[in-house]
Every structure is written in C-alpha cells, then in structure tokens.
Scaffold this motif. Structure first.
Motif, mmCIF file in Angstrom:
data_model
loop_
_atom_site.group_PDB
_atom_site.id
_atom_site.type_symbol
_atom_site.label_atom_id
_atom_site.label_comp_id
_atom_site.label_asym_id
_atom_site.label_seq_id
_atom_site.Cartn_x
_atom_site.Cartn_y
_atom_site.Cartn_z
ATOM 1 N N GLN A 159 34.328 16.665 38.939
ATOM 2 C CA GLN A 159 35.345 15.744 39.091
ATOM 3 C C GLN A 159 34.899 14.520 39.527
ATOM 4 O OE1 GLN A 159 38.955 16.244 41.659
ATOM 5 N NE2 GLN A 159 40.267 15.317 39.804
ATOM 6 N N GLU A 173 32.180 15.620 42.496
ATOM 7 C CA GLU A 173 32.365 16.845 43.125
ATOM 8 C C GLU A 173 32.443 18.044 42.517
ATOM 9 O OE1 GLU A 173 36.153 16.835 45.579
ATOM 10 O OE2 GLU A 173 35.804 18.717 46.156
ATOM 11 N N ALA A 176 34.492 25.096 42.142
ATOM 12 C CA ALA A 176 34.000 26.434 41.649
ATOM 13 C C ALA A 176 35.003 26.986 40.788
ATOM 14 C CB ALA A 176 33.672 27.057 42.868
ATOM 15 N N ARG A 177 34.557 27.496 39.497
ATOM 16 C CA ARG A 177 35.619 28.254 38.847
ATOM 17 C C ARG A 177 34.854 29.566 38.385
ATOM 18 N NH1 ARG A 177 38.156 24.838 40.291
ATOM 19 N NH2 ARG A 177 39.294 23.276 39.107
ATOM 20 N N ALA A 189 39.795 27.782 41.823
ATOM 21 C CA ALA A 189 39.340 27.919 43.226
ATOM 22 C C ALA A 189 40.366 28.709 44.106
ATOM 23 C CB ALA A 189 38.812 26.792 43.719
ATOM 24 N N ASN A 233 31.419 21.579 48.253
ATOM 25 C CA ASN A 233 32.160 22.046 49.336
ATOM 26 C C ASN A 233 31.657 22.961 49.919
ATOM 27 O OD1 ASN A 233 35.168 20.485 48.925
ATOM 28 N ND2 ASN A 233 34.557 21.343 46.735
ATOM 29 N N ASP A 294 36.898 16.761 54.436
ATOM 30 C CA ASP A 294 37.794 16.715 53.186
ATOM 31 C C ASP A 294 39.423 16.935 53.947
ATOM 32 O OD1 ASP A 294 38.528 17.387 50.802
ATOM 33 O OD2 ASP A 294 37.199 19.125 50.325
ATOM 34 N N ASP A 295 40.272 16.845 53.028
ATOM 35 C CA ASP A 295 41.630 17.078 53.217
ATOM 36 C C ASP A 295 42.416 16.328 54.498
ATOM 37 O OD1 ASP A 295 41.521 18.720 51.014
ATOM 38 O OD2 ASP A 295 41.281 20.476 52.326
ATOM 39 N N ARG A 318 45.785 14.230 49.244
ATOM 40 C CA ARG A 318 46.660 13.739 48.297
ATOM 41 C C ARG A 318 48.146 13.722 48.737
ATOM 42 N NH1 ARG A 318 48.925 17.951 44.774
ATOM 43 N NH2 ARG A 318 47.877 19.870 45.072
ATOM 44 N N GLU A 351 42.376 10.993 47.552
ATOM 45 C CA GLU A 351 42.140 12.196 46.780
ATOM 46 C C GLU A 351 43.597 12.283 45.844
ATOM 47 O OE1 GLU A 351 40.045 16.003 48.097
ATOM 48 O OE2 GLU A 351 41.585 15.579 49.812
ATOM 49 N N GLY A 352 43.425 12.954 44.859
ATOM 50 C CA GLY A 352 44.615 13.342 44.320
ATOM 51 C C GLY A 352 45.218 12.267 43.537
ATOM 52 N N GLU A 354 47.240 10.610 40.882
ATOM 53 C CA GLU A 354 47.894 11.093 39.791
ATOM 54 C C GLU A 354 48.708 10.145 38.919
ATOM 55 O OE1 GLU A 354 49.946 14.960 39.443
ATOM 56 O OE2 GLU A 354 48.888 15.301 41.416
ATOM 57 N N GLY A 373 41.257 11.728 41.185
ATOM 58 C CA GLY A 373 42.387 12.288 40.832
ATOM 59 C C GLY A 373 42.287 12.748 39.218
ATOM 60 N N TYR A 374 43.474 13.439 39.068
ATOM 61 C CA TYR A 374 43.645 13.595 37.473
ATOM 62 C C TYR A 374 43.709 12.332 36.620
ATOM 63 C CZ TYR A 374 44.913 18.340 38.849
ATOM 64 O OH TYR A 374 44.812 19.665 39.233
ATOM 65 N N PRO A 379 38.886 17.995 36.579
ATOM 66 C CA PRO A 379 37.144 18.708 36.857
ATOM 67 C C PRO A 379 37.126 19.306 35.385
ATOM 68 C CG PRO A 379 39.211 19.481 38.437
ATOM 69 C CD PRO A 379 39.580 18.921 37.687
HETATM 70 P P1 C2E Z 1 39.462 20.140 47.537
HETATM 71 O O1 C2E Z 1 38.105 20.384 47.986
HETATM 72 O O2 C2E Z 1 40.429 19.548 48.202
HETATM 73 O O3 C2E Z 1 39.225 19.931 45.918
HETATM 74 C C1 C2E Z 1 40.161 19.151 45.201
HETATM 75 C C2 C2E Z 1 41.203 19.980 44.506
HETATM 76 O O4 C2E Z 1 42.296 19.143 44.130
HETATM 77 C C3 C2E Z 1 40.612 20.710 43.256
HETATM 78 O O5 C2E Z 1 41.264 22.052 43.243
HETATM 79 C C4 C2E Z 1 40.971 19.795 42.274
HETATM 80 O O6 C2E Z 1 41.099 20.421 40.929
HETATM 81 C C5 C2E Z 1 42.402 19.229 42.860
HETATM 82 N N1 C2E Z 1 42.835 17.925 42.085
HETATM 83 C C6 C2E Z 1 41.955 16.952 42.062
HETATM 84 N N2 C2E Z 1 42.473 15.836 41.506
HETATM 85 C C7 C2E Z 1 43.877 16.189 41.351
HETATM 86 C C8 C2E Z 1 45.098 15.673 41.226
HETATM 87 O O7 C2E Z 1 44.981 14.370 40.765
HETATM 88 N N3 C2E Z 1 46.208 16.111 41.399
HETATM 89 C C9 C2E Z 1 46.345 17.552 41.836
HETATM 90 N N4 C2E Z 1 47.427 17.905 41.951
HETATM 91 N N5 C2E Z 1 45.241 18.274 42.328
HETATM 92 C C10 C2E Z 1 43.824 17.483 42.090
HETATM 93 P P2 C2E Z 1 40.487 23.422 42.886
HETATM 94 O O8 C2E Z 1 39.340 22.925 42.007
HETATM 95 O O9 C2E Z 1 41.569 24.127 42.499
HETATM 96 O O10 C2E Z 1 39.833 23.662 44.332
HETATM 97 C C11 C2E Z 1 40.881 24.021 45.442
HETATM 98 C C12 C2E Z 1 40.066 24.047 46.566
HETATM 99 O O11 C2E Z 1 38.970 25.078 46.841
HETATM 100 C C13 C2E Z 1 39.195 22.800 46.763
HETATM 101 O O12 C2E Z 1 39.929 21.633 47.566
HETATM 102 C C14 C2E Z 1 38.075 23.404 47.905
HETATM 103 O O13 C2E Z 1 38.695 23.226 49.169
HETATM 104 C C15 C2E Z 1 37.997 24.483 47.260
HETATM 105 N N6 C2E Z 1 36.528 24.827 46.719
HETATM 106 C C16 C2E Z 1 36.605 24.673 45.435
HETATM 107 N N7 C2E Z 1 35.264 24.863 45.038
HETATM 108 C C17 C2E Z 1 34.633 25.290 46.070
HETATM 109 C C18 C2E Z 1 33.494 25.909 46.560
HETATM 110 O O14 C2E Z 1 32.264 25.835 45.800
HETATM 111 N N8 C2E Z 1 33.146 26.249 47.833
HETATM 112 C C19 C2E Z 1 34.074 26.123 48.903
HETATM 113 N N9 C2E Z 1 33.971 26.573 49.945
HETATM 114 N N10 C2E Z 1 35.402 25.551 48.485
HETATM 115 C C20 C2E Z 1 35.646 25.324 47.216
#
Ligand code: C2E
Ligand code: CA
Ligand code: CA
Length: 406
Positions: A159, A173, A176-177, A189, A233, A294-295, A318, A351-352, A354, A373-374, A379
């Motif tokens: 993303q 960024e 992972a899927r 994730a 991440n 992050d966050d 976000r 972040e985020g 939208e 963000g979206y 992503p």
């Molecule tokens: P994160 O690091 O805060 O990643 C951003 C998450 O927000 C991602 O969800 C992304 O798809 C989502 N996002 C991005 N833009 C927007 C938006 O505009 N609106 C909304 N509603 N969501 C948005 P994702 O991919 O489901 O990942 C969730 C969390 O899982 C990530 O939050 C991160 O903490 C963790 N994660 C993902 N991949 C990895 C990885 O390889 N290793 C580790 N340790 N954690 C991971």
C-alpha cells in the motif's frame, strides 16, 4: 451494538433524549447518571467496563472537565465525548490529555444532541476499535498458518504512502495476506497475525514474507524509483529477539539491499516496556533502518515518552484521521501533534485516509505529511500496485495544482 455507554448530565431530559437516540442507533447497554461524582464511582467500581462516555461540561459539583481529567488518571481506556461547544478550555484539555495520558477524547457534540451527530461519534468509535478480534470462526488455525509459511503462501500486498505536497510515493507498506489452497480470495491480516503472535509464529511469518518481498524489490525500484522505501511491520514481541537487527541485515544484504531501504513499523498494541525491546529498537536505528511508531493514538505512548524513543516516523491512527475535515476537535488534536512531530523532525503519516474531504483537508496543510489510505490506493499485489502507479503518476501534476490553489 455491544458498546457499554455511560451518559453523565445533570439534566434528566438530556439524559432521556440522548439515551433514546442511542437506542435508535442500536446501542443496547446505556447507563445514565446525574453527576460527575456518581460517574467516577461507577467507573472506579469496575462493575461495568464502559467503552464510551458522554460528559456534560457544565454540571454543579464536579464539572465535565474535571471528570475527564480524573478518568484519565484512572487509566480509563474508553472514548470520551464532551457535550458542549468546542471552546478554549476543551482545546487545552485535549492538549493536556495527549501530552500525559491515554484517554481518547473522540469528539465534542454541540447541544442539542441529535441522532446524526451521535451516529458520527459511533462511526469514529468503530474505527478506534478496528483492532478488536475477528470472530473465532473466521480465524485461521495455527496449523493453517504454519502450512502457509512452509508452502510460501504468505503473500506481500503493498500500500503506497504519498507525500501531501508532491503526490509522490515515498514508501510502500508491506501487508501480509495468506492464500489458502481452496479459496480464491486471500485472507487479511486480522485473521492470522494475532494467532501467529500467540503461537510463536510471527517471526517465521515475517521472515517468510520478507523473502518474497526481496524477489519483488527490483520491480518496485524500477517502477517507483531508487528512493522508494518499503515499510515492514514488526510485532513488538519480535523486538525481544536481540538478534533481529543483524538477522534482517543479513537477509536483505543477501539480495543486495541496505537497511536504509526499509522502515520498520512497530505497533503501539503492546507497550514497549522492557529494556531488551528498547535495545533492539535502538539497534535497528543504529544499523540504519528507519523506525516508525504505528497506530499512534490508540495505545500506550504519550508524547513525553515518545521523545525518548528513536522513531523517525509516527503514523497517526485512522481513528484520529477519519472525518477530520468535519471534526474540529480532531483537527485541533491532529494539528498539535503535527506541529510537535514536525519540530522534532519526525516524519508524520496520516493513516486510513478514506474520505475525499479528509484528503483535501490534509493535502492543504502547510506541514509536509505522508498520506496512506484507501482513497489513495488499497493494498495490492506487486503487478497491480505497479499498474496503479502508472495511472497515479499521470495525476500528480493535478495534485500539485490542488495544493497550490488551496
Ligand atoms: P497496520 O499496520 O495499521 O496496517 C494498516 C491496516 O489498515 C491494513 O490492514 C490496511 O489494509 C488497512 N487500511 C489501509 N488504508 C485504510 C483505509 O483507508 N481504511 C481502512 N478502513 N483501512 C485501511 P490489514 O492489511 O488487514 O492489516 C491489519 C494489521 O495487521 C496491520 O495494521 C498490522 O498491524 C498487521 N500486519 C499486517 N501485515 C503484517 C506483517 O507482515 N507482520 C506483522 N507483525 N503485522 C502485520
Ligand atoms: Ca503498519
Ligand atoms: Ca497502522
């Protein structure tokens, strides 16, 4: 919706109407009290864990401002909403809370309370809560995750993070899927990261995804330019491994890349609380990685603590960004964060993003920040993110126009 809600107001009629509107919005657990003292006692008793509290500012006895200050001392982790117009005092309260504690001041509602402004608050609370666990039937099993790692079915999605002044992609960024053999869609994730963390699989998963990424990095550099970095991440748990920095350096070195090609993102989901985690964080920095928090805004770190940590980038969660264009309180909180971090020379990421209005608002800020963000892009797998960029590049001059004219 299962949100335990507390309303504090000395007016019985306001309690009744607010409760009625919330019921219309499907909130089922609502408690009403008529004074700050009662509210504080109720929360201290711990009988109900409130996720959301509405506080009238003007009450005889303990006023709303004092109640919120005391709540943040009690480490109240829910969201707080003030029932009053935004004024100087609230702005100061917001600044103090951001500086010192963890209470999430999520909004400010002008009276009369309407169903519409309550609904906007609930929407915001949802995004604050987006890390809540998936329902169990949707989660992958430990076995499924192990097999995915073993079979190279952990897929990197990318993303973009773009500069608000130039529209350029500064980094991507890695998210992972997992693809399952019998499913068309990949699994996001939130269905496996928590399980991987709890079962000692997060490090193998991270290394597995990184290996796949290394094979795709030449294509990324070619499309996005030599300066484009990748954000990886890392779970705070992984920081307990003091060898992490050298393991990472070794792995990326094998493919001819440098730590400066990477930003390591660490979430606020657990406090960084022991010296070995801090040491690893420092060591990553010393080795030449950028490190991002992050966050930001959802967790444990206040600004005083932050100043002592070696972060080069702060990602504002976000929950603070969503609807910022129409939310004066978020604007005040975000602007004060932006200027603090800008002074500290830390890269700021929103972040985020939208909503179009939010994008416009952030694009027109004078402070350079990075947008993710979206609305910029979801992503995507490597081929699709490259294709997206070819279209995006053509739009960049237009973005510059927006900034100049705004
Ligand atoms: P994160 O690091 O805060 O990643 C951003 C998450 O927000 C991602 O969800 C992304 O798809 C989502 N996002 C991005 N833009 C927007 C938006 O505009 N609106 C909304 N509603 N969501 C948005 P994702 O991919 O489901 O990942 C969730 C969390 O899982 C990530 O939050 C991160 O903490 C963790 N994660 C993902 N991949 C990895 C990885 O390889 N290793 C580790 N340790 N954690 C991971
Ligand atoms: Ca992240
Ligand atoms: Ca994040």
């Amino acid at each position: 919706m299962e949100i335990n809600t507390l309303i504090v107001d000395d007016s019985k009629s306001i309690l009744a109407t607010t409760a009625e509107f919330l019921t219309n919005l499907n909130i089922t657990s609502i408690t009403c009290v008529e004074s700050g003292e009662e509210a504080l006692n109720l929360i201290k008793s711990g009988n109900i864990k409130f996720q959301l509290i509405f506080v009238d500012l003007n009450m005889p006895g303990m006023d709303g401002m004092e109640l919120i200050r005391l709540l943040s001392k009690e480490h109240f982790l829910g969201g707080a909403v003030i029932l009053s117009e935004l004024n100087e005092n609230i702005v100061q309260l917001a600044a103090d809370i951001t500086n010192e504690s963890r209470t999430h001041l999520i909004g400010c509602i002008n009276k009369p309370v309407t169903e519409e402004n309550l609904s906007a608050i609930l929407q915001k609370l949802k995004s604050l809560d987006h890390r809540t666990e998936e329902s169990p039937e949707n989660l992958l099993s430990v076995n499924e995750i192990e097999n995915a790692i073993f079979d190279n079915r952990v897929i990197p999605y990318y993303q973009p993070k773009v500069n608000n002044q130039t529209g350029k992609v500064e980094s991507l960024e890695i998210l992972a899927r997992i693809s399952l053999p019998d499913k068309i869609n990949t699994i996001t994730a939130s269905h496996f990261i928590g399980i991987a963390e709890d079962n000692g699989l997060i490090e193998p998963l991270t290394l597995s995804i990184l290996r796949s990424v290394m094979k795709e990095f030449p294509t990324i550099k070619e499309e996005f330019g030599e300066l484009c970095k990748l954000s990886l991440n890392i779970s705070p748990l992984t920081l307990n491994n003091k060898n992490l920095p050298s393991d990472l350096v070794k792995l990326i070195g094998k493919y001819g890349y440098n730590p400066s090609d990477f930003i390591i993102e660490v979430t606020e989901s657990y406090p960084i609380d022991n010296s070995s985690q801090l040491e690893t964080l420092n060591r990553l920095r010393i080795r030449g990685f950028d490190v991002a928090l992050d966050d930001y805004g959802t967790g444990y770190t206040n600004i005083q603590q932050l100043k002592k940590l070696p972060y080069t980038e702060i990602k504002i969660d976000r929950s603070l960004i969503y609807n910022i264009a129409n939310d004066k309180l978020s604007q005040v909180v975000a602007q004060s964060l932006f200027s603090i971090f800008d002074e500290l020379n830390v890269q700021i990421v929103a972040e985020g993003v939208e909503l179009p209005d939010d994008l416009n608002y952030l694009n027109n800020l004078k402070i350079p920040i990075t947008l993710q963000g979206y609305i910029v892009s979801k992503p995507k797998i490597i081929e699709n993110i490259c294709r997206w960029h070819q279209v995006w590049k053509k739009r960049i001059p237009h973005l510059e126009m927006v900034v100049k004219n705004g």
